[in-house]
Write an enzyme that holds these catalytic residues in place. Structure first.
Site, PDB file in Angstrom:
ATOM      1  N   GLN A 204     133.040  -8.228  84.028  1.00  0.00           N
ATOM      2  CA  GLN A 204     133.998  -9.258  83.643  1.00  0.00           C
ATOM      3  C   GLN A 204     133.554  -9.785  82.289  1.00  0.00           C
ATOM      4  O   GLN A 204     132.712 -10.675  82.185  1.00  0.00           O
ATOM      5  CB  GLN A 204     134.072 -10.339  84.722  1.00  0.00           C
ATOM      6  N   ARG A 224     136.267 -16.136  84.943  1.00  0.00           N
ATOM      7  CA  ARG A 224     136.414 -15.589  83.603  1.00  0.00           C
ATOM      8  C   ARG A 224     137.312 -14.358  83.648  1.00  0.00           C
ATOM      9  O   ARG A 224     137.443 -13.687  84.683  1.00  0.00           O
ATOM     10  CB  ARG A 224     135.057 -15.238  83.004  1.00  0.00           C
ATOM     11  N   ALA A 245     141.946 -17.267  89.588  1.00  0.00           N
ATOM     12  CA  ALA A 245     141.322 -15.945  89.409  1.00  0.00           C
ATOM     13  C   ALA A 245     141.313 -15.507  87.941  1.00  0.00           C
ATOM     14  O   ALA A 245     141.856 -16.194  87.070  1.00  0.00           O
ATOM     15  CB  ALA A 245     142.052 -14.927  90.265  1.00  0.00           C
ATOM     16  N   HIS A 246     140.720 -14.356  87.688  1.00  0.00           N
ATOM     17  CA  HIS A 246     140.571 -13.857  86.318  1.00  0.00           C
ATOM     18  C   HIS A 246     141.927 -13.609  85.655  1.00  0.00           C
ATOM     19  O   HIS A 246     142.851 -13.127  86.267  1.00  0.00           O
ATOM     20  CB  HIS A 246     139.715 -12.596  86.246  1.00  0.00           C
ATOM     21  N   ASN A 247     141.969 -13.951  84.366  1.00  0.00           N
ATOM     22  CA  ASN A 247     143.140 -13.697  83.531  1.00  0.00           C
ATOM     23  C   ASN A 247     144.382 -14.498  83.914  1.00  0.00           C
ATOM     24  O   ASN A 247     145.478 -14.227  83.417  1.00  0.00           O
ATOM     25  CB  ASN A 247     143.484 -12.194  83.487  1.00  0.00           C
TER      26      ASN A 247
END
Lengths: 361, 361, 361
Positions: A204, A224, A245-247
């Site tokens: 990540q 991240r 969550a990511h993004n």
């Protein structure tokens, strides 16, 4: 609470609103309608709490325009501050009377600050804070005990990071951001490639950007990005125990209540409201101004302004057992009803035939 | 485990219950029914696990009255401790054999204690603890590493605050309270007034009061009140990752399982049980003794003693897709059925007419 | 990112796959399809994102076999790395370009290490770490600030425990395990015996065992067993804010998404996937390879390979209100339909009688 005192008229001038009754009454504090006493102002949130006014000992009450009839002149022997939005007046008056905590504006000798970090003027670092290499912390920002700022983190001005909040390497925090205790910003996104039975970690490599005036609740987690950034837009407020969550990209001035979960790469618009325990799948978009009720599941994109619900009200246990036993048979029930419809139609037609046959001589 | 040993008869006297078989068998430890060996006592939680007894190597077994027939005299070559409530006997016997951890009863030189704080006798403060101004900590209380006590916090006697637990300014913790690791007490309630697109923070000026004998799970969050107090009543036990919002009042001896969320100003009665992942809206009341099943949504007040459920059992994916596609059409289905009912009734009446016409000569 | 550079052909050899176009193109970094520029490789996750290729400035793209037609020879002026599993190639290439963080491999003088603890070679201990009595930490393991290891904890080699992660006494962590920030391992299981209105705590005398290659998300909680062990099997990956109760056993290579809750003593098999916010009751078994959709409730054991869902899609609020009002009346609806069926059948029979009577001369 401070030792500040103001007349009701002064308060009305500062926060907006009209005085009904004695504007010279002196206010020293804010309290709830049940607990307020002389010298205190309270807040009638809702006309349906009006009966409480009779027993209320506050000197003054913030009310919505029209709740108190002007001509009554100081009903219940109180003064009133009448305003179109009593919540805003209440917030403003609380801000006046609740003294902001005065910080030492010093760096505790028990904090660890990497020599390459740059701290703005008047920052307060409590003991057991960790400030990593190449970190920048803006002026007047407060880092409570146990706060961790990883390598290269940037935190803006006038932020408050409560005890044990964690910001991992490379993440950026804007100005006037509040991270509540135990919040984690920049933990790894949950990404694995499957190879046979094994899981290969997708590194990540991205970061998180928390923009100005955002507030993040206690023990909330913001992952991240895999590549690029997870973004929380300006003015958005996030409650406790939320998972981002990511993004994920959250827009501006949105409200995300406790225990909501938002899966990877989903975009949440501006002024969106997500009620508690709602879950949103990955790779979708929630349009500006959408309002989603508590415990909802959101499996696909939602247009701007939509008002959706998905929660179910609990019912008496024994009755509910019957309901959930029948629920999976809903398709069967539909087929049954369609079948009945058809048979009934045939029978009706046959009945008509019968009639016509009767009609024949 | 300690090096303590007791005969089964001694244990029976200490925790209550009747010995079946050899009361002189010596017990040194407690273990699960699969893992227990000689010198150990185990626990038959449920008559349906009775078949495990045959292969069990424990010297003695705690059983519910009636599970073992007295006349069999030591079936499976074991001794038994028979009692009306085997869970209570099991808890008590575990408490006997599990040595309580012995603490240093010292204040680590690596802890920070504000000069104005008052620590009771025999408190244990681990390294990296932070004790703020005007804090009071009662006798024998243990603060693990990373615990944060904000200004003016009061913690009673014989409490254990596990690593990284946070208690913010002004909150009060009773006696014999356990806060598990990462629990956050007194984070800001989630309150904003809307002004156009912006959110104005309503200062959260209240506190939290955690009364005697409460246990709060790991990473659980209990928000401070806007005004007044958020209260957790005496003897209530709260599991991990639970969210308790501002101004919630929880009664005594209630049980709140993991990941439950309770929204602002809601009152939970005494002896209430809330199963995991349940969500409760704001400003309602859950009556004494109510039991709410897992994953329930509670949108309105619940009377005392109610037993409610709202969870749905998952079903095979392809079948479930059909169910949830049809679910929103439930009102249409009702209308369809009502329509059929009417038509059928008309048809039946017409049929009767036909019959009557037949009857006419 | 490192200053490493590799040709596409070199990458193809290292991670597997076939080059389409210029294998000599030099790659220095990985970026998303929208952000990648010259010298960077990106990733076409899904054929439906193919239109992005036209505007993409990356030098090379990882694609699934067949997505790019070989005969087109370098469409859009790019080189391609074609592979059967582009996710795996992407993960591997990211692992190549994302430099692993270089740690000090030193024990900070601001960390506390009990004299009886044994630290392996090249461990990194940041400030404010607490390592209790009789702890063992394996080689090259990294303990970030605020990490707490209770008495007798064992942590294997090459682990990373992020800031404020907590491992309570007696728990064991395998090799190459990652605990994200704020994760709590070994908090007390939630077990009480009821005695009248009071709750007697059942001491939680067991531990937790986290096996090799496990990853545990930020602020996730894994409770210690009452007796015996709570176990997380080798290679299993757990997301943020998950609750794993006492005596749960999770198998190998399973995936547990954010905010899932698993109640006590439940067994999860190998290669199981649990989507976000799913809740699983206690004392059941989820078979190997089962896949459970988001927000599902699992009230009973699930056979191996089952694919279950239980989540409901949110609907427009006013329509949903009608649905959930009717839902508890589903049993009544069934009865109504059954009644109609019967009546219709009688009517049809009577119709037949009528017909037969017509038929009679």
């Amino acid at each position: 609470m401070t030792s500040l005192s103001k007349t009701l008229s002064e308060l009305a001038r500062e926060v907006g609103g009209k005085v009904i009754g004695d504007g010279q009454v002196v206010i020293r504090n804010v309290a709830s309608i049940e607990e307020a006493g002389p010298g205190e102002i309270t807040f009638l949130a809702n006309a349906r709490y009006r009966p409480y006014l009779a027993g209320c000992k506050a000197s003054a009450v913030i009310v919505r325009t029209g709740v108190i009839k002007d001509d009554l002149n100081q009903p219940y022997g109180k003064a009133y501050l009448e305003t179109a939005d009593p919540y805003v007046a209440f917030a403003r008056i609380l801000q006046i009377f609740i003294s902001s905590i005065s910080y030492s504006r010093k760096v505790s000798s028990l904090a660890y600050v990497d020599p390459t970090a740059i701290l703005g003027e008047d920052v307060t670092l409590f003991p057991s804070v960790f400030v990593g290499p190449c970190v920048r912390v803006g002026r007047r920002t407060v880092l409570y005990p146990g706060v961790y700022l990883g390598e290269g983190v940037q935190v803006g001005e006038d932020c408050v990071l409560h005890a044990n909040a964690v910001v991992r390497d490379g993440c950026r925090i804007g100005n006037r951001v509040v991270l509540h205790a135990g919040a984690v910003i920049g933990s790894d996104g949950f990404g694995y490639a499957g190879e046979g039975d094994k899981r290969i970690k997708i590194p990540q490599a991205g970061t998180v950007e928390i923009r100005d005036d955002v507030e993040i609740g206690a023990n909330t987690t913001v992952d991240r990005a895999t590549l690029g950034k997870t973004i929380i837009g300006r003015g958005t407020k996030i409650d406790n125990l939320v998972q981002i969550a990511h993004n994920v990209i959250v827009g501006e001035n949105s409200i995300i209540a406790a225990q909501v979960g938002i899966a990877g790469s989903t975009k949440i618009g501006n002024n969106v409201t997500l009620a508690g325990q709602t879950g949103i799948v990955n790779h979708i978009q929630i349009g500006d101004g959408a309002v989603i009720g508590p415990q909802s599941g959101i499996p696909r994109s939602v247009p701007p302004g939509a008002v959706l619900s998905g929660g179910i009200a609990a019912a008496p246990h024994h009755e509910w057992l019957k309901v959930i036993t029948l629920l999976p048979q809903l398709p069967k029930l539909w087929n049954l009803v369609r079948g009945l419809e058809k048979k009934l139609s045939q029978l009706a037609n046959r009945g008509d035939d019968d009639h016509s046959s009767h009609a024949r001589p």
